[in-house]
Design an enzyme around this catalytic site. Structure first.
Site, mmCIF file in Angstrom:
data_model
loop_
_atom_site.group_PDB
_atom_site.id
_atom_site.type_symbol
_atom_site.label_atom_id
_atom_site.label_comp_id
_atom_site.label_asym_id
_atom_site.label_seq_id
_atom_site.Cartn_x
_atom_site.Cartn_y
_atom_site.Cartn_z
ATOM 1 N N ARG A 71 0.857 -1.196 0.000
ATOM 2 C CA ARG A 71 0.000 0.000 0.000
ATOM 3 C C ARG A 71 0.891 1.243 0.000
ATOM 4 O O ARG A 71 0.614 2.234 -0.666
ATOM 5 C CB ARG A 71 -0.951 -0.002 1.218
ATOM 6 C CG ARG A 71 -1.722 1.293 1.358
ATOM 7 C CD ARG A 71 -2.985 1.202 2.229
ATOM 8 N NE ARG A 71 -2.880 0.334 3.381
ATOM 9 C CZ ARG A 71 -2.203 0.627 4.506
ATOM 10 N NH1 ARG A 71 -1.566 1.781 4.632
ATOM 11 N NH2 ARG A 71 -2.153 -0.235 5.508
ATOM 12 N N TYR B 23 -17.125 16.156 -15.316
ATOM 13 C CA TYR B 23 -17.637 14.781 -15.354
ATOM 14 C C TYR B 23 -18.685 14.596 -14.240
ATOM 15 O O TYR B 23 -18.476 15.060 -13.110
ATOM 16 C CB TYR B 23 -16.453 13.817 -15.179
ATOM 17 C CG TYR B 23 -16.866 12.401 -14.922
ATOM 18 C CD1 TYR B 23 -17.640 11.713 -15.845
ATOM 19 C CD2 TYR B 23 -16.504 11.757 -13.751
ATOM 20 C CE1 TYR B 23 -18.031 10.405 -15.607
ATOM 21 C CE2 TYR B 23 -16.896 10.455 -13.498
ATOM 22 C CZ TYR B 23 -17.663 9.787 -14.431
ATOM 23 O OH TYR B 23 -18.057 8.501 -14.184
ATOM 24 N N ASP C 226 -8.125 18.447 -14.394
ATOM 25 C CA ASP C 226 -8.424 17.092 -14.875
ATOM 26 C C ASP C 226 -8.049 17.067 -16.350
ATOM 27 O O ASP C 226 -8.700 17.706 -17.178
ATOM 28 C CB ASP C 226 -9.919 16.785 -14.657
ATOM 29 C CG ASP C 226 -10.301 15.364 -15.100
ATOM 30 O OD1 ASP C 226 -9.621 14.810 -15.980
ATOM 31 O OD2 ASP C 226 -11.292 14.827 -14.562
ATOM 32 N N LYS D 242 -9.146 5.967 -19.386
ATOM 33 C CA LYS D 242 -9.483 6.461 -20.727
ATOM 34 C C LYS D 242 -8.271 6.378 -21.657
ATOM 35 O O LYS D 242 -7.775 5.305 -21.914
ATOM 36 C CB LYS D 242 -10.035 7.887 -20.625
ATOM 37 C CG LYS D 242 -11.012 8.100 -19.481
ATOM 38 C CD LYS D 242 -12.254 7.230 -19.602
ATOM 39 C CE LYS D 242 -13.287 7.656 -18.571
ATOM 40 N NZ LYS D 242 -14.022 6.580 -17.970
#
Ligand SMILES: Cc1ncc(COP(=O)(O)O)c(C=O)c1O
Length: 370
Positions: free
Chosen positions: A46, A98, A170, A195
């Protein structure tokens, strides 16, 4: 190194131990220590994993930033960035971001008393007018999803610097191949790497790049504390996708430009939204990308179109090698309240097309026949 080389050789180039030309998938949760606290830089996955670190270094190189971070989704990346703020802080957002970004702000972070305004950031005045004493950041998408509104990153960065605010961008629609916000003054760049960066519709991932060490330490603290990390296999898959980013983006752009031209000649098509038409932002974008939104003149054409497509797939998401089509009001932006959608122009007859890298003639023929 130039960009086309950097996507292939940036970050961690292969495996120094074995000569393998690709980074290995370190599918491990933990690492042997020689003595308590004596280890080789890794304690627990992690906190750090060599395969994840490779994609994190790669995206930092591509965005020309200080340090990168890989998350389990774009939303995990966005949420982790928003965790940099505290109750009572105020953030200004682009208004047609978005739908999931709107939702997490309006339905989750609101409960932690993060204050916010969604404004049309394509008009810089709206940013200036909404800065308050507790404003800590401006968060923009440019182009926006789905209406392709453009915001001048450099101009916004002048305002954020003057007012000691963070500028968060973004960059999902553009990727660092077409637009590099940190070079234009942004502090944090984030991506749904699901994407274009992944590029093959085969993984869900998010990436963040920060422009300085202090933000890097704070981001790593959040990544490690909250734990929304990208796993080693998906990190490897993402690296594999990024290696062809430059060639894919050129083809996405080329196809989209031809489709926009064709759509403009069709009488069933109304307004077309593409960053390459109308007011353009050549100074910050190399080309205009592979996303097109357009209005269909009549709802009956829309049903016919969606029912009869054979090459283009009706699906959420974007940025893959295959062409995808969606109706934002009912799919990607269904979480935006109807009255806000109407105000923004996300009508029920608006279609969003993610142009793939197929032969453009096949995509156009598919639209034409349907
Ligand atoms: C511009 C943009 N940002 C963020 C996201 C969220 O990313 P993810 O679906 O990987 O969580 C999306 C998803 O469609 C997006 O289009």
């Amino acid at each position: 190194m130039e960009f086309n080389s950097l996507v292939i050789h940036g970050g961690v180039d292969g495996d120094k131990n074995t000569g393998a030309v690709t980074i290995p998938i370190y599918q491990t949760s933990t690492y042997a220590q020689e003595a308590v606290g004596k280890h080789r830089g890794y304690e627990y996955s992690r906190t750090g994993n060599p395969t994840r670190e490779a994609v994190e270094k790669l995206i930092a190189d591509l965005e020309k930033g200080h340090r990168g971070f890989a998350f389990s989704s774009g939303m995990a990346a966005i949420s982790s960035v928003l965790m940099l703020f505290q109750a009572g802080d105020h953030i200004i957002f682009s208004d047609d971001v978005y739908g999931g970004t709107f939702r997490v702000v309006d339905k989750v972070f609101k409960n932690f008393n993060i204050e916010y305004d969604f404004v049309d950031t394509s008009d810089i005045k709206n940013i200036r007018n909404h800065i308050k004493e507790n404003t800590k950041a401006v968060y923009i998408e440019t182009p926006t999803n789905p209406l392709m509104k453009l915001t001048d990153i450099e101009e916004v960065s002048k305002i954020t610097k003057e007012n000691n605010l963070l500028l968060i961008v973004d960059n999902t629609f553009m990727t660092p191949y077409l637009q590099r916000p940190i070079e234009l003054g942004a502090d944090i760049v984030l991506h749904s790497a699901t994407k274009y960066l992944g590029g093959h519709s085969d993984l869900i991932a998010g990436l963040v790049v920060v422009n300085n060490e202090v933000l890097g330490e704070r981001m790593h603290f959040i990544q490690n504390s909250v734990g929304a990390i990208l796993g080693p296999f998906d990190s490897w898959l993402l690296i594999k996708g990024i290696k062809t980013l430059a060639v894919r983006m050129e083809r996405h752009c080329e196809n989209a430009e031809k489709i926009v031209k064709w759509l403009g000649q069709q009488e069933w098509v109304g307004k077309i939204y593409y960053p390459g038409i109308g007011i353009q932002m050549k100074k910050q974008m190399k080309r205009y990308g592979g996303m097109i939104s357009f209005e269909v003149n009549d709802e009956k054409y829309m049903q016919k179109l969606l029912d009869n497509l054979k090459v283009i797939t009706l699906a959420e998401s974007l940025g893959g090698i295959e062409s995808l089509i969606c109706v934002p009001s009912k799919m990607t932006h269904a979480s935006v309240p109807p009255e806000i959608r109407v105000k923004l122009g996300i009508t029920d007859t608006l279609i969003r097309l993610s142009v793939g890298i197929e032969d453009v003639e096949d995509i156009i023929r598919d639209l034409d026949i349907a």
